[in-house]
Scaffold this motif. Structure first.
Motif, PDB file in Angstrom:
ATOM      1  N   SER A  56       0.837  -1.207   0.000  1.00  0.00           N
ATOM      2  CA  SER A  56       0.000   0.000   0.000  1.00  0.00           C
ATOM      3  C   SER A  56       0.872   1.257   0.000  1.00  0.00           C
ATOM      4  O   SER A  56       0.574   2.224  -0.719  1.00  0.00           O
ATOM      5  CB  SER A  56      -0.924   0.020   1.212  1.00  0.00           C
ATOM      6  N   ASP A  57       1.923   1.245   0.794  1.00  0.00           N
ATOM      7  CA  ASP A  57       2.829   2.396   0.826  1.00  0.00           C
ATOM      8  C   ASP A  57       3.467   2.625  -0.544  1.00  0.00           C
ATOM      9  O   ASP A  57       3.572   3.768  -1.004  1.00  0.00           O
ATOM     10  CB  ASP A  57       3.924   2.207   1.881  1.00  0.00           C
ATOM     11  N   LEU A  58       3.902   1.553  -1.182  1.00  0.00           N
ATOM     12  CA  LEU A  58       4.481   1.685  -2.523  1.00  0.00           C
ATOM     13  C   LEU A  58       3.461   2.244  -3.506  1.00  0.00           C
ATOM     14  O   LEU A  58       3.779   3.116  -4.312  1.00  0.00           O
ATOM     15  CB  LEU A  58       4.998   0.330  -3.030  1.00  0.00           C
ATOM     16  N   TYR A  59       2.228   1.735  -3.436  1.00  0.00           N
ATOM     17  CA  TYR A  59       1.198   2.226  -4.351  1.00  0.00           C
ATOM     18  C   TYR A  59       0.874   3.691  -4.061  1.00  0.00           C
ATOM     19  O   TYR A  59       0.672   4.475  -4.992  1.00  0.00           O
ATOM     20  CB  TYR A  59      -0.079   1.379  -4.283  1.00  0.00           C
ATOM     21  N   ASP A  60       0.862   4.074  -2.797  1.00  0.00           N
ATOM     22  CA  ASP A  60       0.570   5.463  -2.449  1.00  0.00           C
ATOM     23  C   ASP A  60       1.610   6.420  -3.032  1.00  0.00           C
ATOM     24  O   ASP A  60       1.283   7.539  -3.414  1.00  0.00           O
ATOM     25  CB  ASP A  60       0.476   5.634  -0.931  1.00  0.00           C
ATOM     26  N   VAL A  61       2.856   5.994  -3.109  1.00  0.00           N
ATOM     27  CA  VAL A  61       3.924   6.839  -3.645  1.00  0.00           C
ATOM     28  C   VAL A  61       3.987   6.750  -5.169  1.00  0.00           C
ATOM     29  O   VAL A  61       4.170   7.755  -5.852  1.00  0.00           O
ATOM     30  CB  VAL A  61       5.297   6.444  -3.034  1.00  0.00           C
ATOM     31  N   HIS A  62       3.818   5.547  -5.718  1.00  0.00           N
ATOM     32  CA  HIS A  62       4.058   5.310  -7.145  1.00  0.00           C
ATOM     33  C   HIS A  62       2.816   4.865  -7.914  1.00  0.00           C
ATOM     34  O   HIS A  62       2.931   4.274  -8.987  1.00  0.00           O
ATOM     35  CB  HIS A  62       5.132   4.226  -7.311  1.00  0.00           C
ATOM     36  N   GLY A  63       1.634   5.126  -7.375  1.00  0.00           N
ATOM     37  CA  GLY A  63       0.397   4.604  -7.954  1.00  0.00           C
ATOM     38  C   GLY A  63       0.189   4.916  -9.420  1.00  0.00           C
ATOM     39  O   GLY A  63      -0.219   4.041 -10.197  1.00  0.00           O
ATOM     40  N   ASP A  64       0.465   6.146  -9.844  1.00  0.00           N
ATOM     41  CA  ASP A  64       0.259   6.500 -11.251  1.00  0.00           C
ATOM     42  C   ASP A  64       1.148   5.662 -12.171  1.00  0.00           C
ATOM     43  O   ASP A  64       0.698   5.126 -13.177  1.00  0.00           O
ATOM     44  CB  ASP A  64       0.517   7.987 -11.490  1.00  0.00           C
ATOM     45  N   GLU A  65       2.419   5.535 -11.807  1.00  0.00           N
ATOM     46  CA  GLU A  65       3.344   4.752 -12.631  1.00  0.00           C
ATOM     47  C   GLU A  65       2.988   3.269 -12.599  1.00  0.00           C
ATOM     48  O   GLU A  65       3.036   2.593 -13.636  1.00  0.00           O
ATOM     49  CB  GLU A  65       4.787   4.955 -12.160  1.00  0.00           C
TER      50      GLU A  65
END
Length: 148
Positions: A56-65
């Motif tokens: 979730s943390d990774l998606y929160d930072v890099h979600g668009d990519e």
């Protein structure tokens, strides 16, 4: 404002999800092995990608990519969208019914796509190195290429 991610050198700088994952694939101590992920996926447990909090943390930072990586893969695979990859489909019958599970599935899918890309790049780099060695007269490289 662009979000920052800590890289393998524990410095904070702008880094893309692709760069982050490739740096982890390059780092033998990270526990993230591209060819294992490419062959078996993330479901078996990959360091830093096990807990929902991590993904979730990774998606929160890099979600668009991450979404773009999955969207491109979906289109290349004949799906209409990245969401179609998950809509009503789950090999282990754990359907995506929460935002946290969605983020986890997207991160895992993107990591698996990048692992395959990384392995393909490594293969191409190795083939190029062998061709260069063969052109320089290396007998073993010529044998690998079938030139002897």
């Amino acid at each position: 404002m662009a979000k920052l991610t800590t890289n393998k050198h524990n410095t904070t700088e702008k880094i893309s999800f692709r760069e982050l994952m490739f740096s982890r694939f390059d780092d033998e101590d990270s526990g993230v092995v591209a060819d294992e992920i490419a062959m078996h996926g993330c479901e078996g447990g990959v360091s830093g990608l096990i807990y929902y909090r991590e993904t979730s943390d990774l998606y929160d930072v890099h979600g668009d990519e991450i979404f773009e990586i999955c969207q491109r893969f979906a289109e290349d695979s004949g799906w209409n969208s990245a969401l179609d990859l998950f809509a009503g489909y789950s090999p282990n019958k754990n359907f995506i019914d929460t935002n946290v599970k969605f983020k986890n599935a997207m991160v895992w899918q993107a990591v698996e796509i990048l692992a395959r890309d990384y392995c393909q790049k490594e293969k191409e780099d190795m083939e190029e190195m062998i061709r260069e060695d063969a052109a320089g007269g290396d007998k073993h490289a010529k044998m690998i290429l079938g030139e002897m």
